[in-house]
Design an enzyme around this catalytic site. Structure first.
Site, PDB file in Angstrom:
ATOM      1  N   GLU A 170       0.818  -1.206   0.000  1.00  0.00           N
ATOM      2  CA  GLU A 170       0.000   0.000   0.000  1.00  0.00           C
ATOM      3  C   GLU A 170       0.859   1.266   0.000  1.00  0.00           C
ATOM      4  OE1 GLU A 170      -3.989  -1.879   2.088  1.00  0.00           O
ATOM      5  OE2 GLU A 170      -2.772  -0.491   3.267  1.00  0.00           O
ATOM      6  N   GLU A 371      -4.640  -8.817  -0.212  1.00  0.00           N
ATOM      7  CA  GLU A 371      -5.437  -8.585   0.991  1.00  0.00           C
ATOM      8  C   GLU A 371      -6.899  -8.480   0.593  1.00  0.00           C
ATOM      9  OE1 GLU A 371      -4.408  -5.335   3.570  1.00  0.00           O
ATOM     10  OE2 GLU A 371      -2.252  -5.761   3.439  1.00  0.00           O
TER      11      GLU A 371
END
Length: 477
Positions: A170, A371
């Site tokens: 991220e 994820e």
């Protein structure tokens, strides 16, 4: 209608975590804080019930116990990170902390001995505070060079066992929260700094891949990538204005990392558009060439929820700092299905939609869901008489998302697997243990003891059988 959903051949199932969210501070030396540690120390009051990275799940002392649970469930892959701030004692010269390295080496060995393939991310929000204080973190081109030095040390120590490396997890999140929106410590609003961090992280990804290839440590079976969080942008309507709003959202939050990672370049006019807003990114032709020459082998994609937008109908205040919402407004779609605990929309088809995008826009590069998960508060209310959390809502969530992953694979997308967030309950930024994501419960009231939830047994059975039964809910009623 109940349907048997068969997993494609070679499609893997695993679970994800990170160093800072699990390990705890046991054995951490003075000067080894990362950015998340500093946020917790400087603004502890915003962390739910005071929990944070100090103890987390104490994985650093209990990793063998946790890996035994991974084996029990049958996990094929476990993705975590190295805590950059703890792996080194000298960030300028990349001097390794032998105590932390010994723990990490044994953790990897234990995974492999139990049939679990480790995936390792080099930075999951663990920027050393030293580099933040000395150089403004990723605002500095020099930090890119230091990241390469660190990465080479990690490859040297663990590259004989780790096949799958990732530069970041991220990469857009920290600077968006801290410097664009300024809602997290250190609450410093600077839109130019936000974009410079974005650019330098994209450059660092390419620079590490280049160094990895040149080092001689990248074996044939190894892959290098990055884990990018994508918020699929859906327009309110088919109007030109709404379509452009979604395109601009996608440009600033998704393509800003997807394009350099998978195409080796930014789209034409990207930097010039920024300059019309007074954002001047410090870049060189040599750096852009490095990005061009180091397209990633594959990517992990974090997919949690869609983002729905519409054409802007209200003027932006003159003189306000640049924000991407100059081009869009959020659209609160009536009737959307919500996770009421996290405040996120549940739209499992994002996995299929992104899979088709990879197929049609990015040369069908290999990718996997890195994820996907559902955070739920007060899970204790769902315990049965034996003490097991009966999280049927999580089982439904996994089934719905896996169904669309399989559909994407059947229609030719290069999707290779699905990784659940998370293996155990763990610390989230600010929310701490408020919303629980794990297959395995962390009991804060009893020494952080572990207990498998009902979803762990579903995952176990699905890994063993290679299929699951899914209600497609096609009946009109």
């Amino acid at each position: 209608m109940m349907k048997k959903v068969q997993l494609p051949r070679g499609f893997f199932l695993g679970a994800s975590a990170s160093a800072w969210q699990t390990e705890g501070w046991k054995g951490k030396k003075e000067g080894q804080d990362n950015q998340m540690d500093a946020w917790y120390k400087n603004d502890r009051g915003v962390w739910y019930e005071g929990y944070g990275p100090a103890v987390a799940t104490n994985f650093i002392e209990r990793y063998k116990e946790d890996i035994a649970h991974m084996k029990e469930i049958g996990l094929q892959y476990y993705r975590t990170s190295i805590n950059w701030a703890r792996f080194l004692t000298d960030y300028e010269n990349a001097v390794v902390d032998e105590e932390y390295a010994a723990y990490y080496s044994d953790m990897l060995n234990t995974c492999i001995a139990n049939g679990i393939e480790p995936m390792v991310c080099l930075e999951h929000y663990e920027l050393p505070v030293y580099l933040l204080e000395q150089y403004n973190g990723w605002n500095s081109r020099y930090v890119v060079d230091l990241f390469v030095k660190y990465a080479l040390r990690a490859f040297e120590r663990f590259g004989d066992r780790v096949k799958y490396w990732f530069a970041f997890n991220e990469p857009i999140v920290v600077q968006t929260r801290c410097y664009l929106d300024a809602v997290r410590w250190p609450h410093h609003q600077d839109s130019g700094m936000w974009m410079q961090w974005n650019y330098h992280k994209a450059l660092a990804t390419a620079a590490v891949m280049d160094a990895y290839k040149r080092s001689g440590l990248k074996r044939r079976e190894c892959k290098f990538g990055s884990i990018i969080n994508v918020e699929m942008a859906y327009p309110r309507s088919d109007s030109a204005g709404d379509q452009q709003a979604a395109d601009m959202y996608d440009l600033f939050y998704n393509r800003v990392f997807l394009d350099p990672a998978l195409k080796g370049e930014y789209e034409d006019g990207f930097f010039e558009r920024l300059e019309t807003h007074g954002i001047f990114v410090d870049r060189t032709a040599d750096d852009l060439r490095l990005i061009k020459e180091n397209v990633l082998d594959w990517v992990g994609i974090n997919l949690y929820h869609p983002n729905r937008v519409k054409e802007r109908t209200h003027a932006v205040k003159e003189g306000a700092p640049f924000h991407p919402d100059f081009y869009y407004e959020e659209f609160n779609m009536p009737g959307k299905r919500m996770n009421p605990f996290r405040g996120w929309e549940i739209w499992p088809k994002i996995i299929y939609d992104f899979g088709m995008r990879m197929k049609n826009e990015y040369g069908n590069k290999e990718w996997f869901v890195a994820e996907s998960g559902m955070g739920v508060q007060n899970e204790q209310q769902y315990k049965d008489e034996s003490g097991m959390i009966k999280d049927d809502y999580r089982i439904d969530f996994i089934k719905q998302h896996l169904y669309w992953a399989v559909q994407a694979a059947r229609e030719g997308s290069g999707i290779l697997g699905y990784m659940l967030w998370a293996f155990t309950d763990n610390v989230s930024p600010m929310n701490a243990f408020k919303n629980r994501y794990g297959l395995v419960e962390i009991d804060l009231d009893h020494n952080r003891d572990r207990r498998l939830k009902k979803s762990a047994y579903f995952y176990q059975q699905t890994i063993k059988d290679r299929f699951f039964m899914y209600d497609t809910d096609e009946e009109y009623r």
